[in-house]
Design a protein around this motif. Structure first.
Motif, short mmCIF file in Angstrom:
data_model
loop_
_atom_site.label_atom_id
_atom_site.label_comp_id
_atom_site.label_asym_id
_atom_site.label_seq_id
_atom_site.Cartn_x
_atom_site.Cartn_y
_atom_site.Cartn_z
N UNK A 1 19.05 3.81 0.67
CA UNK A 1 17.85 3.10 0.23
C UNK A 1 18.12 2.41 -1.10
N UNK A 2 17.86 1.10 -1.15
CA UNK A 2 18.11 0.32 -2.37
C UNK A 2 16.95 0.39 -3.36
N UNK A 3 15.72 0.37 -2.86
CA UNK A 3 14.53 0.38 -3.73
C UNK A 3 13.58 1.46 -3.23
N UNK A 4 13.84 2.72 -3.58
CA UNK A 4 13.05 3.82 -3.02
C UNK A 4 11.62 3.83 -3.51
N UNK A 5 10.74 4.30 -2.63
CA UNK A 5 9.34 4.55 -2.99
C UNK A 5 9.19 6.03 -3.30
N UNK A 6 8.63 6.32 -4.47
CA UNK A 6 8.49 7.69 -4.96
C UNK A 6 7.00 8.00 -5.10
N UNK A 7 6.59 9.18 -4.68
CA UNK A 7 5.20 9.60 -4.84
C UNK A 7 5.17 11.00 -5.43
N UNK A 8 4.03 11.33 -6.05
CA UNK A 8 3.78 12.69 -6.52
C UNK A 8 2.70 13.28 -5.62
N UNK A 9 3.03 14.37 -4.95
CA UNK A 9 2.11 15.02 -4.01
C UNK A 9 1.35 16.12 -4.73
N UNK A 10 0.04 15.96 -4.85
CA UNK A 10 -0.82 16.93 -5.54
C UNK A 10 -1.71 17.67 -4.54
N UNK A 11 -2.06 18.92 -4.83
CA UNK A 11 -3.04 19.61 -3.99
C UNK A 11 -4.45 19.04 -4.14
N UNK A 12 -4.66 18.28 -5.21
CA UNK A 12 -5.96 17.66 -5.39
C UNK A 12 -6.63 18.04 -6.69
#
Length: 493
Positions: free
Chosen positions: A233-244
């Motif tokens: 992957x050249x331009x990765x998508x990153x997320x932060x997963x929260x319980x809320x």
């Protein structure tokens, strides 16, 4: 590792600030037993000596106003309902010399290298078990060992990418590792906010000495997450997963996502398609996700594999992770080393994997399944701290010296019922630091949680989150148990 027990120069006589500070039996982080300041803290104490108590209290109120208007909160649970509270903060900083910190930093890197090698070994060859270093019985009884993770080889061999090791200092100045937090360690946002607030309250102090910075953490964290993306992957998508929003660390989740410029998502925002890839739902359609910084515990991460009733994770995440289509940080299964039984083996694991003695010692730990050690501890519980092996946040901990007869009896029964679930340690007389308590300056016990990033390289924050037991004499520093915090300064010698 022992701190500089002298740490002063001849002309540093006791200051008025020290004169108003009650005598203390513990190692104090700012003052020597005879009253003079420790060398690293000399400029701080000289400056505080110029301020009246009324001015100190005024600046404390300014800090509390700043925290309130900035919305810096944490959640506690009362009668099963979360309540947001203002972050408790004391303006007098904790000071550590840069020379001492360099030794601590090396010890933490060594420790995390050994722990990551250990986790990787457990889920693959298990040489440490075959060689008799780590007992098979302890592994089989571990509630955090996930057989679903067998055979996985994360990039760089790193499972616990983000960790927070709790450090304490004993009466003689020795720094110990009290425990390791390798699942979803929290508190780094408060470390960063503590520094921001202190700069606003005491700008003069930063003009006259070099306090090592901490504000580069989020950039380093983002770089780590980028480096862990699938290699194709050249331009990765990153997320932060929260319980809320009801999670106690939700403020931190928002803070980190905002400062890294990544999306904050909940489990309902993600979906795993038939191609075993993870996608984020957006108004423009599905967008593939390549790295998930998860703040959701293993048990709730994937209802296909773990808790089928979980609404916090996303079905199929484990499939996608094992297929190599997404990186999960920290890796599922890393919590196997976040066990106080494993903690007791870390010196052995360091010698086994690194060929070195651990430079940061453990607190002596009794394994209560051993009949001899159990009899020794239960024979005089008042001399020990007894801890559940897999709890966090200070819950379930018994400090024998301050426990009631009923609490001691209940602890005795719990240990006898399930000794594998408990360890015991001698009571460490935690170091203290001056703390504003109402209209008085008093010593309060504290610990320190530095944060370590582990990938291709290792990074340790310059200092960490100092947590303070705000109740007089208490050794429980957790915010969920009524503790507060201080800014932590690593200063050049």
């Amino acid at each position: 590792m022992r701190g500089d027990s002298a740490g002063s120069i001849p002309d540093l006589e006791p200051t008025m600030f020290a004169t108003n500070y009650p005598p203390h039996e513990s190692y104090d982080e700012l003052f020597l037993p005879e009253g003079g300041p420790r060398l690293a803290a000399a400029r701080v104490t000289r400056f505080l000596d110029t301020m009246s108590h009324d001015e100190l209290q005024s600046r404390q109120r300014d800090a509390e106003t700043d925290i309130r208007t900035s919305g810096i909160t944490f959640a506690v649970y009362e009668q099963e309902a979360p309540i947001d509270r203002q972050w408790p903060f004391d303006i007098i900083p904790r000071v550590i010399s840069a020379g001492e910190w360099r030794s601590i930093e090396l010890g933490l890197k060594q420790r995390l290298q050994a722990l990551n090698l250990f986790i990787d070994d457990l889920y693959n060859e298990q040489k440490v078990v075959r060689d008799g270093i780590f007992p098979q019985s302890v592994l089989e009884s571990s509630p955090r060992y996930l057989t679903e993770c067998r055979g996985v080889k994360p990039r760089f061999g790193s499972w616990a990418h983000i960790s927070g090791s709790d450090l304490v200092r004993d009466r003689d100045g020795t720094v110990y590792v009290l425990e390791d937090n390798l699942r979803v360690p929290s508190g780094v946002s408060y470390m960063l906010e503590n520094r921001t607030v202190t700069k606003r309250v005491f700008p003069e102090l930063f003009e006259h000495q070099h306090v090592q910075p901490v504000d580069g953490y989020t950039s380093r964290l983002y770089d780590l997450l980028l480096s862990l993306a699938p290699t194709s992957v050249m331009a990765p998508t990153i997320v932060l997963l929260t319980p809320g929003v009801y999670n106690s660390a939700y403020f931190e989740h928002c803070y980190l996502a905002q400062h890294m410029g990544i999306e904050l998502v909940e489990g309902r925002d993600l979906v795993v398609d038939s191609d075993d890839c993870v996608y984020m739902k957006t108004i423009e359609g599905l967008e593939q996700v390549h790295v998930i910084y998860r703040r959701v515990d293993d048990a709730f991460l994937d209802p296909e594999v773990f808790n089928p009733g979980s609404l916090l994770g996303c079905a199929g995440l484990m499939r996608a992770w094992k297929s190599g289509n997404v990186t999960i940080v920290n890796a599922p299964g890393a919590g196997v080393a976040d066990d106080k039984w494993v903690y007791s083996y870390v010196p052995d694991l360091t010698r086994y994997y690194r060929g070195q003695d651990a430079t940061l010692p453990n607190v002596p730990t009794f394994r209560l399944v051993d009949a001899t050690e159990r009899a020794h501890v239960l024979g005089d519980l008042r001399k020990f701290v007894v801890k559940p092996a897999n709890e966090a946040g200070g819950y379930g901990v018994l400090v024998g010296a301050s426990a009631s007869t009923e609490e001691l009896q209940r602890c005795h029964e719990d240990v006898m019922r399930n000794p594998r679930n408990w360890v015991a340690q001698p009571i460490i007389q935690l170091s203290t630091a001056p703390t504003l308590c109402g209209d008085k300056l008093e010593p309060r016990h504290l610990d320190l949680r530095p944060f370590i990033l582990s990938g291709e390289k290792h990074y340790v924050t310059r200092g960490g989150l100092t947590r303070v037991a705000l109740q007089r004499g208490s050794l429980i520093v957790n915010s969920s148990q009524g503790g507060g915090s201080k800014d932590t300064w690593v200063v050049e010698d």
